[in-house]
Scaffold this active site. Structure first.
Site, PDB file in Angstrom:
ATOM      1  N   ASP A  87      35.919 -20.231 -12.655  1.00 44.58           N
ATOM      2  CA  ASP A  87      37.042 -19.313 -12.876  1.00 44.58           C
ATOM      3  C   ASP A  87      37.713 -18.900 -11.577  1.00 44.58           C
ATOM      4  O   ASP A  87      38.816 -18.351 -11.586  1.00 44.58           O
ATOM      5  CB  ASP A  87      36.534 -18.022 -13.542  1.00 44.58           C
ATOM      6  CG  ASP A  87      36.326 -18.179 -15.027  1.00 44.58           C
ATOM      7  OD1 ASP A  87      37.147 -18.837 -15.669  1.00 44.58           O
ATOM      8  OD2 ASP A  87      35.331 -17.642 -15.538  1.00 44.58           O
TER       9      ASP A  87
HETATM   10  C1  BGC Z   1      33.926 -13.709 -11.639  1.00 46.54           C
HETATM   11  C2  BGC Z   1      33.649 -14.915 -12.485  1.00 46.54           C
HETATM   12  C3  BGC Z   1      34.119 -14.651 -13.876  1.00 46.54           C
HETATM   13  C4  BGC Z   1      35.576 -14.228 -13.851  1.00 46.54           C
HETATM   14  C5  BGC Z   1      36.159 -13.988 -15.212  1.00 46.54           C
HETATM   15  C6  BGC Z   1      35.381 -13.345 -11.741  1.00 46.54           C
HETATM   16  O1  BGC Z   1      35.637 -12.217 -10.993  1.00 46.54           O
HETATM   17  O2  BGC Z   1      33.568 -13.999 -10.330  1.00 46.54           O
HETATM   18  O3  BGC Z   1      32.287 -15.253 -12.454  1.00 46.54           O
HETATM   19  O4  BGC Z   1      33.981 -15.805 -14.634  1.00 46.54           O
HETATM   20  O5  BGC Z   1      35.752 -13.117 -13.060  1.00 46.54           O
HETATM   21  O6  BGC Z   1      35.788 -12.792 -15.770  1.00 46.54           O
HETATM   22  C1  NOJ Z   2      31.375 -16.623 -15.588  1.00 51.65           C
HETATM   23  C2  NOJ Z   2      32.202 -17.025 -16.758  1.00 51.65           C
HETATM   24  O1  NOJ Z   2      31.786 -16.301 -17.906  1.00 51.65           O
HETATM   25  C3  NOJ Z   2      32.099 -18.495 -16.998  1.00 51.65           C
HETATM   26  O2  NOJ Z   2      32.923 -18.884 -18.058  1.00 51.65           O
HETATM   27  C4  NOJ Z   2      32.451 -19.234 -15.756  1.00 51.65           C
HETATM   28  O3  NOJ Z   2      32.347 -20.607 -15.998  1.00 51.65           O
HETATM   29  C5  NOJ Z   2      31.591 -18.820 -14.588  1.00 51.65           C
HETATM   30  N1  NOJ Z   2      31.699 -17.406 -14.424  1.00 51.65           N
HETATM   31  C6  NOJ Z   2      31.973 -19.504 -13.293  1.00 51.65           C
HETATM   32  O4  NOJ Z   2      33.156 -19.021 -12.789  1.00 51.65           O
END
Ligand code: BGC
Ligand code: NOJ
Length: 814
Positions: free
Chosen positions: A487
């Protein structure tokens, strides 16, 4: 250093020191009523949606941690001293403190001044309430007069509003107290049809419903004035903060034990039957009363507990293993499977790290979670798949999240994460392999929940596939969109404004940046889809999916290979990400793990090279980090990934979710030792001994362990709600132990460590119980199967033709 121990027999983790490095929590409830509960009785409850139907208050990011809970106080009438048997909130030095987190329940207690008290908290199946069964035993040689106080602080339903809108909220709190039951009815007078109740099995001598009256001015939950005084004040909350507190008196002989049951519950009324009498403002309690009466009896409460126990016995019984390694056994048999159910129920909404107000159900996340629970609750997996498909957009793309209460896509979070659609294909494939229920493909689901757009699920999968083909970049690789699995790799974001969401800000048209990871995912998903199409007699579709997958594989080999490993991406300038040419972020785990998992490069040495490079550059003793070198500064063109300090989260942390991709990749090359080595590095039970470093619960996976660039290398965060649960379960169960559902039957293909003499397993698959014994006779992974004494060809065991319900499989590895 440990703070407790596993009790595998009882499927419990027993915490014996209350001041764990972080609150170590458990989940109550598995259908609609849920709660989180920490080892010191902290936590909160909600009905279905942790934001919109929050029953009790909890203070996130509080000091101390974990403030707000299901607090019980005991007060010795003779001495006037009072304490909490759960340690918090009074934090008295009690003896024999223990917290037993089990399957859907938690028991916490201790002994103080000769008074032993334990409370078992659980949510009965099929009910919207929680039971606290308190047992108090007088261990003194003399009689003891004890006052028991049980308390909750009500949340005014919408947890977000509750924590912010004080000018309104200090005016709206309302309760009723009738027949010793406390009813919380804030906003019931207007548009809410629901209320909460807090009841007690003993005649209460007094109650409080006003927080001010209970705590007293400038006092906290550690020292409530009314408890100190030994007498609740029968306060009725008007506005301000409504709570529920009961006082019960016990007069215990030496050695005598008594039980008290408290019930906290949720109830809804039909709009036209809200009030009784009809034109009053009094809650119509006809639905709550029988439920309260039923569970206040200790016998009913115990029977409900037994049913809960049987429920978990059945779910976990579907796959049980006995391997030479205790950490594998307890994670597979108990905790990892249990965590998979929690991630199914919660998605990413409520934990110590997820506030319950932030995130709905992730499209990507929920589909991946299926891998871990589909064998336990296939009917609910079916429903989840169709819910997810109904939020899919007509383009084949997806909202990144949807809200559990409305089942609608969440527009605020947006979409355009270009990997999202493919996880639906993988989720459906997992469902089909487990259940053989092909009818799901004919189920009609709308797009974006719009009536009139319904199409069979199969067409949804087709659109998922098509989505990528319509979004290819200059190298024939998929455009990344907002991001892919990672993400935080936001290649089109270019945000220089503080506070802008990396997840929803786009400053580039997105026509250039491509993802090698999505390419690998596409190859994998399209081949799964081709198989599904083929089996449905859709030959043309099948060929089309295969051709596209082959073409994508070519593109990866041509433009996604860096010489020693797979590239990660091309950024929006067309420059490489995850290449030896980069100064930072030279090699990434996702594309390497997933491309090999998808079978790319198995035949030409690329897979082997990629995994060697992963080992060389990404492996640490605490697991595999996302990339190396970590980004040391913020890069506008990379986005959130470079916003984290080096070693944390997506910036080169150990993301436990993606480690299993490499484990599976290793098994695809036949490397049982390597796969298992990676498995153990992040296995929570195997890390129990270093709990002071790991800090999170040793019985469940955490999303992230700080990477080698972090000063706190080895420290876990974001435990419980993470795709890590499903992927690790899937990797160990289906790829290392190799007990794998396929369309044609149960495949037995272990790729286990060379030192293991074998293992046994029981797997219930499509109604048949398979007793599996694997014996190693040689160093390799070649499998010879004997089914009920007769050798068979290949390694897939099909359902017994004669309808037998139990089958013995002997597998010899050589
Ligand atoms: C986090 C991710 C997460 C994303 C979406 C980011 O700030 O680092 O791990 O998937 O937010 O909520
Ligand atoms: C947490 C999110 O819930 C997941 O969908 C994502 O793949 C990982 N973070 C990595 O960014």
């Amino acid at each position: 250093m440990k703070f407790g121990h596993f009790d595998d027999q009882n499927r419990e983790y027993v915490i014996t020191q209350p001041d764990t490095p972080l609150p170590w929590i458990n989940y109550l409830g598995c259908q609609e009523y849920f709660g989180i509960i920490s080892n010191t009785a902290g936590g909160y409850s909600f009905y279905r949606d942790a934001r919109l139907r929050r029953l009790t208050r909890y203070r996130y990011n509080n000091a101390p941690w974990d403030c707000g809970g299901r607090y019980i106080y005991l007060r010795d009438e003779a001495s006037g001293s009072f304490w909490s048997p759960s340690w918090q909130p009074t934090r008295h030095a009690a003896e024999d403190y223990s917290c037993r987190h089990g399957m859907g329940y938690t028991t916490i207690g201790s002994t103080f001044a000769g008074i032993e008290a334990h409370t078992r908290y659980f949510v009965p199946l099929d009910e919207n309430l929680e039971i606290w069964r308190l047992t108090v035993t007088n261990r003194r040689t003399t009689r003891a007069k004890i006052s028991v106080f049980a308390s909750v602080e009500f949340c005014l339903w919408d947890a977000q509003d509750d924590a912010t809108n004080f000018q309104r909220n200090y005016n709206i709190g309302e309760v009723e107290v009738v027949d010793g039951v406390i009813y919380h009815k804030t906003e019931y007078r207007e548009r809410r049809d629901h209320y909460a109740f807090f009841a007690c099995s003993e005649p209460a001598v007094a109650f409080d419903t006003s927080r001010d009256a209970f705590l007293g001015p400038y006092r906290g939950w550690d020292n409530p004035a009314a408890v100190a005084a030994g007498k609740l004040t029968n306060s009725v909350a008007h506005g301000w903060a409504p709570i529920g507190a009961h006082q019960v008196k016990l007069d215990l002989d030496a050695g005598e034990s008594r039980q008290i049951v408290f019930i906290l519950g949720y109830q809804e009324n039909p709009k036209d039957k809200k009030f009784d009498p009809p034109n009053s403002q009094t809650i119509n309690k006809e639905r709550a009363k029988p439920v309260i009466a039923k569970y206040l009896g200790a016998r009913e409460a115990d029977a409900a507990f037994d049913r809960l126990h049987a429920h978990w016995e059945k779910l976990l019984g579907i796959f049980q293993v006995d391997t030479p390694d205790v950490h594998t056994n307890r994670m597979v048999n108990i905790w990892n499977a249990y965590q998979c159910m929690a991630t199914f129920n919660m998605s990413r909404s409520a934990s110590s790290f997820e506030s319950g107000i932030g995130r709905g159900l992730g499209f990507r996340d929920s589909n991946q979670d299926l891998l871990g629970f589909v064998h336990m609750v296939p009917a609910r997996a079916r429903e989840r798949i169709l819910d997810l498909a109904s939020t899919q957009l007509e383009s084949g793309g997806a909202y990144h999240q949807y809200q559990p209460l409305t089942k609608r896509g969440n527009n605020d979070i947006g979409g355009g994460f270009n990997d999202d659609p493919h996880w639906l294909i993988l989720g459906v494939a997992a469902y089909l392999k487990e259940t053989g229920d092909w009818s799901i493909l004919d189920e009609k689901a709308p797009y974006d929940n719009k009536p009139g757009t319904e199409e069979p699920l199969y067409e949804h999968l087709h659109r998922s596939f098509q989505y990528t083909l319509e979004r290819l970049g200059q190298h024939g690789l998929p455009l990344i969109g907002r991001a892919d699995w990672n993400d935080c790799l936001n290649l089109n974001c270019f945000s220089d404004t503080p506070g802008n969401s990396f997840q929803t800000t786009t400053n580039k048209d997105g026509k250039v940046a491509e993802s090698v990871f999505i390419a690998g995912l596409f190859v994998h998903a399209s081949r799964e889809l081709a198989e599904i199409a083929g089996r449905r007699g859709k030959k043309e579709d099948s060929t089309c999916f295969l051709t596209a997958a082959d073409r994508m594989e070519e593109a990866i080999k041509q433009h996604g290979w860096d010489g020693e490993w797979f590239l990660r991406a091309y950024d929006s300038f067309g420059e490489k990400v995850g290449s030896k040419e980069c100064e930072e972020g030279r090699i990434f785990i996702e594309s390497n793990g997933f491309c090999v998992l998808a079978g790319i490069g198995l035949d030409d040495g690329r897979a082997q090279k990629a995994l060697n490079s992963v080992r060389e550059h990404l492996a640490t003793k605490h697991g595999l980090v996302v990339h190396q070198p970590a980004y040391t500064r913020y890069y506008l063109h990379l986005g959130e990934i470079s916003s984290y300090p080096p070693g944390y989260k997506e910036n080169a942390g150990v993301f436990c979710h993606v480690n299993p991709w490499v484990m599976i990749a290793e098994t695809r090359l036949g490397h049982g030792d390597e796969a298992y080595d990676y498995y153990l590095r992040i296995n929570p039970s195997a890390r129990e001994e270093i709990s002071e470093v790991h800090r999170c619960e040793p019985y469940v996976y955490a999303q992230m362990i700080a990477g080698k660039d972090a000063p706190t290398h080895g420290e876990a965060k974001n435990s419980w709600l993470t795709g890590t649960a499903a992927w690790n379960y899937y990797a160990i169960a289906q790829w290392i132990l190799g007990v794998r559902p396929t369309y044609d039957g149960l495949e037995i293909a272990p790729v286990i460590p060379s030192s293991w003499p074998g293992f046994t397993a029981t797997r219930i698959f499509r109604g048949v119980t398979y007793k599996i014994a694997v014996e190693r006779k040689g160093a390799g992974n070649k499998v010879a199967l004997t089914v009920d004494g007769a050798p068979i060809e290949g390694n897939i065991v099909s359902a017994p033709a004669d309808g037998r319900k139990e089958v013995s499989i002997a597998a010899v590895l050589s």
